[in-house]
Design a protein around this motif. Structure first.
Motif, short mmCIF file in Angstrom:
data_model
loop_
_atom_site.label_atom_id
_atom_site.label_comp_id
_atom_site.label_asym_id
_atom_site.label_seq_id
_atom_site.Cartn_x
_atom_site.Cartn_y
_atom_site.Cartn_z
N ASP A 54 1.14 -1.05 -0.35
CA ASP A 54 -0.15 0.34 0.38
C ASP A 54 0.83 0.82 0.29
O ASP A 54 2.04 1.92 0.44
N HIS A 55 -0.10 2.33 -0.52
CA HIS A 55 1.41 3.87 -1.01
C HIS A 55 0.68 4.71 0.28
O HIS A 55 -0.52 5.09 1.07
N VAL A 56 1.57 5.46 1.61
CA VAL A 56 1.10 5.50 2.35
C VAL A 56 2.02 7.20 2.11
O VAL A 56 3.04 7.03 1.67
N ALA A 57 1.78 8.29 1.91
CA ALA A 57 2.28 9.69 1.99
C ALA A 57 2.89 10.24 2.95
O ALA A 57 1.83 9.99 4.23
N ILE A 58 3.44 11.34 2.98
CA ILE A 58 4.42 11.94 4.28
C ILE A 58 4.73 13.46 3.80
O ILE A 58 5.10 13.39 2.57
N CYS A 59 3.97 14.50 4.12
CA CYS A 59 3.72 15.70 3.87
C CYS A 59 4.27 16.55 5.16
O CYS A 59 4.26 17.48 5.63
N ALA A 60 5.90 16.73 4.82
CA ALA A 60 5.95 17.00 6.04
C ALA A 60 7.50 17.49 5.46
O ALA A 60 8.25 17.32 4.77
N GLY A 61 8.62 18.40 6.25
CA GLY A 61 9.91 18.55 6.50
C GLY A 61 10.82 17.89 6.86
O GLY A 61 10.56 16.78 7.23
N ASN A 62 12.31 18.06 6.41
CA ASN A 62 13.30 17.87 7.05
C ASN A 62 13.75 17.63 8.75
O ASN A 62 13.29 18.63 8.90
N ARG A 86 7.09 22.10 -1.30
CA ARG A 86 6.62 22.72 -1.71
C ARG A 86 5.83 23.75 -2.81
O ARG A 86 5.40 24.65 -3.93
N LEU A 87 4.97 22.26 -3.01
CA LEU A 87 4.21 22.59 -4.26
C LEU A 87 2.97 23.20 -3.81
O LEU A 87 2.39 23.44 -2.69
N THR A 88 2.44 23.18 -5.05
CA THR A 88 0.97 23.61 -5.03
C THR A 88 -0.16 23.62 -4.60
O THR A 88 0.24 21.59 -4.71
N THR A 508 15.07 25.79 -6.43
CA THR A 508 13.91 25.14 -6.26
C THR A 508 14.19 24.55 -4.90
O THR A 508 15.60 24.86 -4.24
N ALA A 509 13.09 23.65 -4.14
CA ALA A 509 13.44 22.99 -3.56
C ALA A 509 14.61 22.21 -2.84
O ALA A 509 15.67 23.01 -1.52
N SER A 510 15.59 21.88 -3.72
CA SER A 510 17.33 21.44 -3.41
C SER A 510 18.21 22.87 -3.61
O SER A 510 18.91 21.99 -4.50
N SER A 511 17.58 23.81 -3.83
CA SER A 511 19.17 24.66 -3.72
C SER A 511 19.05 24.65 -5.38
O SER A 511 20.26 25.61 -5.04
#
Length: 535
Positions: A54-62, A86-88, A508-511
């Motif tokens: 199953d697919h579980v998503a994480i929306c969090a920072g480092n 950083r996505l819309t 970008t998010a990866s600088s």
């Protein structure tokens, strides 16, 4: 070498239980506590009905919490789907839909962004019922915070529901552990499928090339929602049982502060990240504990890293999401000029070739061509996109990277540039990185970006923006006059401007500097498209 991510963490907790696994944003956690807390997440996931695959998503920072969630997800046999914070809202919804995420765990807020408000835009029915028509597979949402919308749960309630739940068997090495969305800077983002073995093997071999050893403290601000953060920071830390130091958002000043306060011995980054540290007013040459690390940087910046930072064992690495990501790297024991020059060896067990991108035929040593790789690092494919998988893979199992490189007689390879970024000047091909490296060599220049601009006669010509070093003033004519004897005529930028920073397009998010946006800006700036307006 551990076969799975779960085995890596279990071994690290057994070998070095009290060693700090992760330090960041004022939090610290040992390997023993990380192992225990990840089990709590795994039990809660099992209680929620999450099963192997199953697919579980994480929306969090480092953060410590991201690592706990990640290790818990993969322990239950599920697939982690890291969401770029950083996505819309529309882009986040697209990723959740394309990944078929069943459960989402999100922070309440991050860097002044209200993610509960974002959640309401992503999934409009979170205050009434789940799933929503927009995301029919997403049946459960957990919010890390004191409150949650009516159809969601708080993280505390989520954990409590799994306290007495038994864990399922451990996943296998060939089970998928991660769905990594590509950056999408030049095309629609694709969902890359990476296995436990992809990630642990890659982390193991890059750690070896870096010379990782007991007691190391490794600073990596690469976003955990990118594979350079998940594989080459979170997983690498567990595989080698060393401390990972991180932060929510990279700045040169914060990185230097952490290196000094946490006595970091290793770090990682790209051109922009290293330049932000080297150019910071807080930077003090040859005064840090850094021994080395890995970097995706140009020779000019690598030389400054070795000579000014004193990180004399830093290695160059190359890769992409579809390859777990690292395909090759120099070694910390290699001659320093080879490491500065970016000459890398493929990792053991990988077959790397330099090929004509049009015909697929292998080119002679010393000739530029597309980098192609076959072996254990290559993804299982793109999720729900067999056509794109077939287009990216050759019939005999090679991944077409879309990047240009050159191989020496001794088998070492140097990265030349992105195939799609190559500037075709008349009948000549120009790699932006080659020109950038020369421009950065100017004593007054801190940063440079080179890109293709249209030309009625030659089809394309080089354009460039340069940023001066702190306290320096330089003109475009001065830069071009300096570069002219150092570059072939067709490589010399036809359009060049001096700017204060790349904030004109943002990072970008990866600088990284987004070249697609930079080209759009340059078209207006140099009068090649719609004219700029001023207020």
């Amino acid at each position: 070498m551990p076969a799975t991510i779960c085995e890596a963490l279990e071994r690290a907790a057994a070998m070095r239980p009290e060693t700090e696994a992760l330090v960041g944003n004022g939090e610290r956690i040992s390997f023993k506590r990380l192992y225990e807390k990840s089990f709590g997440v795994a039990r809660a996931l099992a209680a929620a009905g999450i099963e192997r695959g199953d697919h579980v998503a994480i929306c969090a920072g480092n953060s410590v919490e991201w690592a706990i969630l990640f290790h818990g997800i993969v322990r239950v046999g599920a697939v982690c789907v890291p969401v770029n914070t950083r996505l819309t809202p529309d882009e986040i919804r697209m990723q959740l839909e394309r990944a078929d995420a069943r459960l989402l765990i999100t922070v309440e807020s991050l860097l002044r962004i209200d993610f509960v408000a974002v959640l309401r835009e992503v999934c409009p029915t979170v205050d009434t019922v789940l799933p929503s028509p927009e995301l029919p597979r997403l049946t459960d949402v957990v919010v890390i915070g004191e409150e949650a919308p009516a159809a969601c749960r708080t993280f505390a309630d989520f954990l409590a529901a799994g306290e007495r739940t038994e864990l399922p068997p451990r996943p296998a090495s060939d089970d998928v552990a991660l769905i990594q969305f590509t950056s999408g800077s030049t095309s629609f983002p694709k969902a890359v499928l990476l296995t436990h073995a992809n990630m642990t093997t890659d982390a193991y071999f890059l750690g070896k090339r870096m010379g990782v050893r007991e007691g190391d403290r490794y600073l990596s601000a690469r976003p955990f929602f990118h594979v350079a953060g998940s594989t080459l920071a979170v997983v690498l830390s567990a595989v080698h049982a060393v401390t990972l130091v991180t932060m929510y958002r990279f700045t040169g000043e914060e990185a230097l502060k952490l290196i000094r306060e946490e006595h970091c011995t290793l770090t990682s980054g790209n051109d922009t990240m290293y330049l932000m540290m080297l150019g910071s007013p807080d930077f003090q040459p040859l005064s840090y504990t850094l021994r080395g690390g890995w970097a995706a940087i140009s020779p000019a910046i690598m030389r400054r890293t070795v000579e000014e930072f004193g990180a004399a064992q830093t290695v160059t690495g190359y890769g992409l999401s579809e390859a777990s990501p690292n395909i090759m790297a120099s070694d910390h024991g290699d001659p320093v000029e080879d490491r500065i020059g970016g000459w890398m060896r493929p990792h053991p067990g990988l077959d790397v070739r330099i090929c004509d991108p049009a015909t697929g035929a292998e080119v002679a040593r010393g000739q530029k061509g597309e980098i192609r790789v076959r072996g254990w690092c290559v993804m299982k494919g793109y999720y729900r996109d067999e056509a794109a998988t077939r287009e990216t893979m050759t019939a005999d199992g090679f991944l077409k990277t879309g990047d240009m490189g050159v191989m020496r007689e001794d088998g070492r390879v140097a990265f030349v540039g992105r195939l799609k970024e190559i500037i075709r000047v008349g009948g000549e091909n120009v790699a932006p990185a080659d020109v950038e490296d020369v421009l950065i060599g100017h004593p007054k220049i801190r940063q440079a970006q080179v890109f293709a601009l249209p030309d009625p006669r030659l089809i394309e010509v080089p354009g460039a923006y340069v940023v001066p070093r702190e306290g320096e003033t330089v003109t475009a004519d001065e830069v071009l006059a300096w570069a002219k004897p150092r570059l072939a005529g067709f490589k010399l930028p036809k359009y060049l401007a001096v700017i204060d920073s790349f904030d004109i397009v943002g990072l970008t998010a990866s600088s990284k500097v987004p070249k697609r946006l930079l080209i759009t800006h340059a078209m207006r700036h140099f009068g090649l498209g719609e004219k700029e307006t001023t207020s």
